[in-house]
Design a protein around this motif. Structure first.
Motif, PDB file in Angstrom:
ATOM      1  N   ARG A  80      -2.850   4.162  -4.639  1.00  0.00           N
ATOM      2  CA  ARG A  80      -2.736   4.010  -3.192  1.00  0.00           C
ATOM      3  C   ARG A  80      -1.288   3.950  -2.723  1.00  0.00           C
ATOM      4  N   MET A  81      -0.353   3.916  -3.665  1.00  0.00           N
ATOM      5  CA  MET A  81       1.060   3.956  -3.307  1.00  0.00           C
ATOM      6  C   MET A  81       1.431   5.325  -2.747  1.00  0.00           C
ATOM      7  N   VAL A  84      -0.151  10.625  -1.543  1.00  0.00           N
ATOM      8  CA  VAL A  84      -0.904   9.455  -1.981  1.00  0.00           C
ATOM      9  C   VAL A  84      -2.001   9.942  -2.915  1.00  0.00           C
ATOM     10  N   PRO A  85      -1.969   9.618  -4.215  1.00  0.00           N
ATOM     11  CA  PRO A  85      -2.920  10.193  -5.190  1.00  0.00           C
ATOM     12  C   PRO A  85      -4.380   9.923  -4.869  1.00  0.00           C
ATOM     13  N   MET A 113       2.874  -1.986   4.886  1.00  0.00           N
ATOM     14  CA  MET A 113       3.514  -1.165   3.864  1.00  0.00           C
ATOM     15  C   MET A 113       4.972  -1.595   3.688  1.00  0.00           C
ATOM     16  N   ILE A 114       5.397  -1.744   2.428  1.00  0.00           N
ATOM     17  CA  ILE A 114       6.796  -2.015   2.101  1.00  0.00           C
ATOM     18  C   ILE A 114       7.401  -0.715   1.580  1.00  0.00           C
ATOM     19  N   ASN A 115       8.445  -0.227   2.256  1.00  0.00           N
ATOM     20  CA  ASN A 115       9.050   1.063   1.929  1.00  0.00           C
ATOM     21  C   ASN A 115      10.413   0.847   1.271  1.00  0.00           C
ATOM     22  N   LEU A 116      10.540   1.307   0.039  1.00  0.00           N
ATOM     23  CA  LEU A 116      11.783   1.188  -0.721  1.00  0.00           C
ATOM     24  C   LEU A 116      12.258   2.578  -1.108  1.00  0.00           C
ATOM     25  N   LEU A 166       9.254   5.053  -2.369  1.00  0.00           N
ATOM     26  CA  LEU A 166       7.884   4.618  -2.598  1.00  0.00           C
ATOM     27  C   LEU A 166       7.430   3.737  -1.450  1.00  0.00           C
ATOM     28  N   GLY A 167       6.146   3.866  -1.105  1.00  0.00           N
ATOM     29  CA  GLY A 167       5.522   2.967  -0.149  1.00  0.00           C
ATOM     30  C   GLY A 167       4.544   2.067  -0.867  1.00  0.00           C
TER      31      GLY A 167
END
Length: 426
Positions: free
Chosen positions: A344-345, A334-335, A384-387, A374-375
């Motif tokens: 924040r992704m 997470v950067p 959180m949506i996780n793809l 990606l979250g």
């Protein structure tokens, strides 16, 4: 109360969902293609998890992780996937699709250092359909079903050491059909059914070491004992052109004849979190399938003076079990924890290599996978949506047999909400 009703309704929907299983001709053997109890987030990182205890995501792979969550937080994770398969054998190529609802898990606090979880996970999956020509006719095979795990877990933590367990009810039907059609038009159906109604336990431990508030190392281990499976299995034969009841060729209770294996998982992870967050982990799984009996079913209507027919080998010839080993590694970055949205992704990647438990006519199966994902954090909260994307290759050696390439699209939604905090009224 409304939230609880929604969760219970979702669990019932998953229990009765008719999701299409991942397709693979190899799933006609044994109990099918095995799962690893990984959520969509974990699959994006190579399906790691034995040493993961962030408290932000549910980790069923090691039940000791339940103790790491905040005492006011409730987690709810629902996952699904779509699978595209390209298979090749002797220059012939085929394509197929599968997928559907994958899992549902929930995690809740019990006290400051104790947590629990409940959910539904796939243990194994069966799905295939193929055919070929035989002497004076054709032969076709198809199968469906699998084993599901409805589990309840608990964990507690004391001075960095967490201990936990998952107690599961394993259930499901595995159906393997063989159809023979003669040139004259006659057709016969042979059906092998396994009806599993069993229980299982998975024990986990994690130790967390911090040398300051920004760095931590976690070591984790899990253990499941070898145990006899419960249920029943049978084989029937039927002339499909005739309106008659199927003839039962063999029937057996599974207790004492079929076993789940001793399973051990171990991993180590490192996490740094300050302005940015970094997680890396490596895992090793070992399952002793070679010592887990899978008994043959014999035709109990043999003629006098003849040897009994092993109908199990007729339906799935040349199969035995090897020990299964799997190595996986992956990470998340997470950067900027409190930056712009794209900072924040969560950016994730991982890979794994496995020697499968199936041995077919002396050929062992291997599986290699690479994944990324990606979250996406929601704007209004911690949900959180996780793809994710996953490529997987399954093949046999030393004889090539069927080579399978999978492209999986995984989607999971991890709801993270504060349920137990009461607002003060002034």
């Amino acid at each position: 109360m409304k939230r609880l009703k929604l969760i219970l309704a979702s669990l019932v929907a998953v229990l009765f969902a008719s999701a299409q299983n991942q397709t693979s001709p190899y799933s006609m053997y044994g109990y099918g293609i095995l799962g690893d109890r990984a959520t969509s987030m974990q699959r994006q990182m190579g399906s790691i998890g034995y040493a993961m205890n962030s408290g932000r995501q549910i980790n069923v792979m090691n039940p000791a992780s339940y103790a790491a969550m905040d005492s006011l937080t409730f987690l709810f994770d629902l996952g699904a996937d779509v699978s595209l398969l390209w298979s090749e054998e002797n220059g012939s190529r085929e394509r197929s699709t599968g997928g559907g609802v994958d899992y549902l898990t929930m995690q809740f606090p019990i006290s400051k250092h104790m947590g629990g979880s409940i959910g539904l996970l796939p243990y194994s999956s069966v799905g295939y359909a193929f055919g070929n020509d035989i002497f004076h006719g054709t032969l076709s095979n198809q199968g469906s079903g699998g084993i599901n795990q409805l589990y309840l877990g608990y964990a507690g933590e004391f001075k960095g050491l967490s201990l936990g367990f998952n107690l599961s009810y394993d259930f499901g039907n595995i159906v393997n059909d063989v159809f023979t059609t003669t040139q004259s038009g006659g057709q016969a159906k042979y059906e092998h059914v396994m009806q599993i109604r069993d229980w299982n336990i998975n024990i986990g431990a994690q130790y967390t070491y911090r040398w300051n508030k920004f760095h931590k190392v976690v070591a984790g281990v899990t253990y499941s004992p070898k145990k006899s499976m419960r249920g029943k299995t049978w084989v029937t034969a039927q002339e499909t052109a005739q309106d008659v009841e199927p003839d039962t060729l063999a029937y057996m209770k599974m207790k004492g004849k079929y076993y789940s294996p001793t399973s051990i998982g171990a991993g180590i992870s490192y996490t740094f979190e300050k302005n940015y967050r970094l997680l890396v982990e490596a895992d090793l799984t070992w399952q002793q399938w070679s010592k887990a009996p899978y008994s043959a079913l014999y035709d109990d209507k043999k003629l006098e003076g003849q040897r009994p027919v092993n109908v199990s080998q007729v339906l799935a010839p040349g199969m035995k079990f090897n020990d299964r080993t799997r190595f996986a590694f992956g990470g998340e970055f997470v950067p900027k924890v409190r930056g712009a949205y794209w900072q924040r992704m969560a950016y994730r990647a991982g890979a794994s290599f496995a020697n499968d438990y199936l041995n077919i006519n002396g050929n062992k199966l291997r599986e290699v996978s690479v994944s990324c994902g990606l979250g996406f954090p929601t704007i209004e909260g911690k949900t959180m949506i996780n793809l994710g994307l996953e490529w997987k290759k399954r093949s046999a050696h030393p004889q090539k047999m069927i080579s399978e390439n999978y492209f999986n699209i995984t989607l999971g939604v991890n709801f993270n909400e504060v349920w137990f905090w009461q607002r003060k009224i002034h």
